[in-house]
Every structure is written in C-alpha cells, then in structure tokens.
Design a protein around this motif. Sequence first.
Motif, PDB file in Angstrom:
ATOM      1  N   SER A  39      23.503   9.581  25.694  1.00 48.36           N
ATOM      2  CA  SER A  39      22.954  11.009  25.373  1.00 48.36           C
ATOM      3  C   SER A  39      24.231  11.757  25.952  1.00 48.36           C
ATOM      4  CB  SER A  39      21.819  11.359  26.289  1.00 48.36           C
ATOM      5  OG  SER A  39      22.093  11.290  27.637  1.00 48.36           O
ATOM      6  N   HIS A  40      24.241  12.989  25.314  1.00 54.88           N
ATOM      7  CA  HIS A  40      25.459  14.129  25.653  1.00 54.88           C
ATOM      8  C   HIS A  40      25.726  14.124  27.088  1.00 54.88           C
ATOM      9  CE1 HIS A  40      25.647  15.112  21.543  1.00 54.88           C
ATOM     10  NE2 HIS A  40      24.461  15.357  21.404  1.00 54.88           N
ATOM     11  N   SER A  41      24.526  14.032  28.032  1.00 53.72           N
ATOM     12  CA  SER A  41      24.619  13.973  29.512  1.00 53.72           C
ATOM     13  C   SER A  41      25.092  12.557  29.991  1.00 53.72           C
ATOM     14  CB  SER A  41      23.750  14.596  30.342  1.00 53.72           C
ATOM     15  OG  SER A  41      22.372  13.562  30.013  1.00 53.72           O
ATOM     16  N   GLY A  42      25.089  11.782  29.188  1.00 57.26           N
ATOM     17  CA  GLY A  42      25.687  10.240  29.494  1.00 57.26           C
ATOM     18  C   GLY A  42      24.617   9.353  30.595  1.00 57.26           C
ATOM     19  N   THR A  43      23.543  10.085  30.712  1.00 52.71           N
ATOM     20  CA  THR A  43      22.539   9.468  31.370  1.00 52.71           C
ATOM     21  C   THR A  43      21.518   8.577  30.705  1.00 52.71           C
ATOM     22  OG1 THR A  43      20.843  11.399  31.111  1.00 52.71           O
ATOM     23  CG2 THR A  43      22.308  11.572  32.927  1.00 52.71           C
ATOM     24  N   ARG A  44      21.301   8.480  29.355  1.00 48.23           N
ATOM     25  CA  ARG A  44      20.400   7.771  28.575  1.00 48.23           C
ATOM     26  C   ARG A  44      21.036   7.168  27.525  1.00 48.23           C
ATOM     27  NH1 ARG A  44      17.273  12.664  28.027  1.00 48.23           N
ATOM     28  NH2 ARG A  44      18.171  12.258  25.917  1.00 48.23           N
ATOM     29  N   GLN A  45      20.794   5.922  27.261  1.00 48.44           N
ATOM     30  CA  GLN A  45      21.285   5.148  25.981  1.00 48.44           C
ATOM     31  C   GLN A  45      20.600   5.637  24.909  1.00 48.44           C
ATOM     32  OE1 GLN A  45      20.819   1.105  27.076  1.00 48.44           O
ATOM     33  NE2 GLN A  45      23.066   1.086  27.872  1.00 48.44           N
ATOM     34  N   ARG A  46      21.154   5.656  23.765  1.00 46.52           N
ATOM     35  CA  ARG A  46      20.654   5.870  22.336  1.00 46.52           C
ATOM     36  C   ARG A  46      20.319   4.366  21.961  1.00 46.52           C
ATOM     37  NH1 ARG A  46      23.275  11.005  19.569  1.00 46.52           N
ATOM     38  NH2 ARG A  46      21.942   9.797  17.788  1.00 46.52           N
ATOM     39  N   ARG A  47      19.098   4.276  22.046  1.00 44.84           N
ATOM     40  CA  ARG A  47      18.863   2.767  21.771  1.00 44.84           C
ATOM     41  C   ARG A  47      18.523   2.409  20.047  1.00 44.84           C
ATOM     42  NH1 ARG A  47      14.320   0.580  23.703  1.00 44.84           N
ATOM     43  NH2 ARG A  47      15.174  -1.405  23.488  1.00 44.84           N
ATOM     44  N   HIS A  48      18.237   3.773  19.545  1.00 43.70           N
ATOM     45  CA  HIS A  48      17.956   3.382  18.112  1.00 43.70           C
ATOM     46  C   HIS A  48      18.911   3.977  17.159  1.00 43.70           C
ATOM     47  CE1 HIS A  48      13.738   2.472  19.217  1.00 43.70           C
ATOM     48  NE2 HIS A  48      13.844   3.349  20.052  1.00 43.70           N
ATOM     49  N   ASP A  49      19.835   4.441  17.525  1.00 40.96           N
ATOM     50  CA  ASP A  49      20.843   5.032  16.412  1.00 40.96           C
ATOM     51  C   ASP A  49      22.179   5.273  17.322  1.00 40.96           C
ATOM     52  OD1 ASP A  49      20.292   7.489  17.933  1.00 40.96           O
ATOM     53  OD2 ASP A  49      19.650   8.407  16.183  1.00 40.96           O
ATOM     54  N   VAL A  50      23.223   5.659  16.382  1.00 39.14           N
ATOM     55  CA  VAL A  50      24.622   5.920  17.136  1.00 39.14           C
ATOM     56  C   VAL A  50      24.821   7.554  16.786  1.00 39.14           C
ATOM     57  CG1 VAL A  50      25.397   3.805  17.372  1.00 39.14           C
ATOM     58  CG2 VAL A  50      25.640   5.006  15.134  1.00 39.14           C
ATOM     59  N   HIS A  51      25.794   8.074  17.524  1.00 40.03           N
ATOM     60  CA  HIS A  51      26.326   9.309  16.795  1.00 40.03           C
ATOM     61  C   HIS A  51      26.783   9.344  15.577  1.00 40.03           C
ATOM     62  CE1 HIS A  51      26.517  10.192  21.463  1.00 40.03           C
ATOM     63  NE2 HIS A  51      25.610  10.982  20.946  1.00 40.03           N
ATOM     64  N   ARG A  52      26.741  10.544  14.879  1.00 40.20           N
ATOM     65  CA  ARG A  52      27.209  10.738  13.581  1.00 40.20           C
ATOM     66  C   ARG A  52      28.802  10.345  13.545  1.00 40.20           C
ATOM     67  NH1 ARG A  52      24.396  15.763  10.550  1.00 40.20           N
ATOM     68  NH2 ARG A  52      22.000  14.793  10.932  1.00 40.20           N
ATOM     69  N   ALA A  53      29.741  10.815  14.522  1.00 41.68           N
ATOM     70  CA  ALA A  53      30.908  10.804  14.622  1.00 41.68           C
ATOM     71  C   ALA A  53      31.321   9.560  14.511  1.00 41.68           C
ATOM     72  CB  ALA A  53      31.385  11.528  16.109  1.00 41.68           C
ATOM     73  N   ARG A  54      30.369   8.545  15.408  1.00 41.09           N
ATOM     74  CA  ARG A  54      30.667   6.972  15.428  1.00 41.09           C
ATOM     75  C   ARG A  54      30.715   6.386  13.968  1.00 41.09           C
ATOM     76  NH1 ARG A  54      28.707   3.325  20.257  1.00 41.09           N
ATOM     77  NH2 ARG A  54      30.299   2.003  20.263  1.00 41.09           N
ATOM     78  N   THR A  55      29.793   6.923  13.330  1.00 42.61           N
ATOM     79  CA  THR A  55      29.584   6.071  11.879  1.00 42.61           C
ATOM     80  C   THR A  55      30.713   6.592  11.263  1.00 42.61           C
ATOM     81  OG1 THR A  55      26.976   6.412  12.105  1.00 42.61           O
ATOM     82  CG2 THR A  55      27.977   6.116   9.900  1.00 42.61           C
ATOM     83  N   THR A  56      31.198   7.855  11.288  1.00 44.54           N
ATOM     84  CA  THR A  56      32.199   8.160  10.501  1.00 44.54           C
ATOM     85  C   THR A  56      33.639   7.455  10.847  1.00 44.54           C
ATOM     86  OG1 THR A  56      31.163  10.398  10.285  1.00 44.54           O
ATOM     87  CG2 THR A  56      33.655  10.386   9.875  1.00 44.54           C
ATOM     88  N   ALA A  57      33.677   7.318  12.125  1.00 47.94           N
ATOM     89  CA  ALA A  57      34.769   6.557  12.628  1.00 47.94           C
ATOM     90  C   ALA A  57      34.807   5.233  12.164  1.00 47.94           C
ATOM     91  CB  ALA A  57      34.997   6.624  14.314  1.00 47.94           C
ATOM     92  N   HIS A  58      33.719   4.596  12.064  1.00 46.34           N
ATOM     93  CA  HIS A  58      33.512   3.183  11.523  1.00 46.34           C
ATOM     94  C   HIS A  58      33.885   3.247  10.088  1.00 46.34           C
ATOM     95  CE1 HIS A  58      31.325  -0.327   9.825  1.00 46.34           C
ATOM     96  NE2 HIS A  58      31.809  -0.887  10.729  1.00 46.34           N
ATOM     97  N   ALA A  59      33.563   4.065   9.335  1.00 47.04           N
ATOM     98  CA  ALA A  59      33.695   4.209   8.000  1.00 47.04           C
ATOM     99  C   ALA A  59      35.152   4.314   7.667  1.00 47.04           C
ATOM    100  CB  ALA A  59      33.002   5.417   7.362  1.00 47.04           C
ATOM    101  N   GLN A  60      35.777   5.237   8.568  1.00 50.54           N
ATOM    102  CA  GLN A  60      37.250   5.464   8.353  1.00 50.54           C
ATOM    103  C   GLN A  60      38.278   4.016   8.622  1.00 50.54           C
ATOM    104  OE1 GLN A  60      37.866   8.925  10.860  1.00 50.54           O
ATOM    105  NE2 GLN A  60      37.349  10.508   9.110  1.00 50.54           N
ATOM    106  N   ALA A  61      37.826   3.367   9.614  1.00 51.37           N
ATOM    107  CA  ALA A  61      38.265   2.382  10.192  1.00 51.37           C
ATOM    108  C   ALA A  61      38.111   1.104   9.062  1.00 51.37           C
ATOM    109  CB  ALA A  61      37.608   1.600  11.374  1.00 51.37           C
ATOM    110  N   GLN A  62      37.106   1.201   8.160  1.00 49.04           N
ATOM    111  CA  GLN A  62      36.821   0.110   7.204  1.00 49.04           C
ATOM    112  C   GLN A  62      37.809   0.410   6.132  1.00 49.04           C
ATOM    113  OE1 GLN A  62      34.934  -2.589   7.630  1.00 49.04           O
ATOM    114  NE2 GLN A  62      34.967  -1.580   9.677  1.00 49.04           N
ATOM    115  N   GLN A  63      38.429   1.711   5.855  1.00 47.12           N
ATOM    116  CA  GLN A  63      39.384   2.044   4.740  1.00 47.12           C
ATOM    117  C   GLN A  63      40.792   1.439   4.720  1.00 47.12           C
ATOM    118  OE1 GLN A  63      39.343   6.267   4.184  1.00 47.12           O
ATOM    119  NE2 GLN A  63      37.047   6.025   3.834  1.00 47.12           N
TER     120      GLN A  63
END
Length: 63
Positions: A39-63
């Motif tokens: 989470s933005h405060s760093g106290t809870r894990q996002r168990r069901h998804d990832v941040h959009r920025a991470r999805t974008t970073a992954h897509a860029q790394a694949q190019q």
Amino acid sequence: MTPHPPAAPVVDDAPALHLPALRVECPACGAQPNVLCTSHSGTRQRRHDVHRARTTAHAQAQQ
C-alpha cells in the motif's frame, strides 16, 4: 528512495504472485522483483494486483 518498513509475510496463495509484472521492481512502492507491491503507506501487501506503474515498467522492459 526511502526504504519502506517490511510488509507482512508473503502468502503463497496471493493471486498477484502469478502476474508477469512481478518480475520487475515497482516504481510506485519500491517493491523488489518477485515481491508483492505494498500500500502507499507500505504497511499492507497488495495481494490481488500490482501498481499501474509496475505494469507499465514491465511492458517497457519487454520491448
């Protein structure tokens, strides 16, 4: 980047563990590759998804 406090232990059944974007570091929360986003405060894990920025970073790394 400021280090975040450790999040809760990883749970093996978290749906997000199967997302391809987990292979890259998250620019939004600083989670390392193969570690769940927090989470933005760093106290809870996002168990069901990832941040959009991470999805974008992954897509860029694949190019």
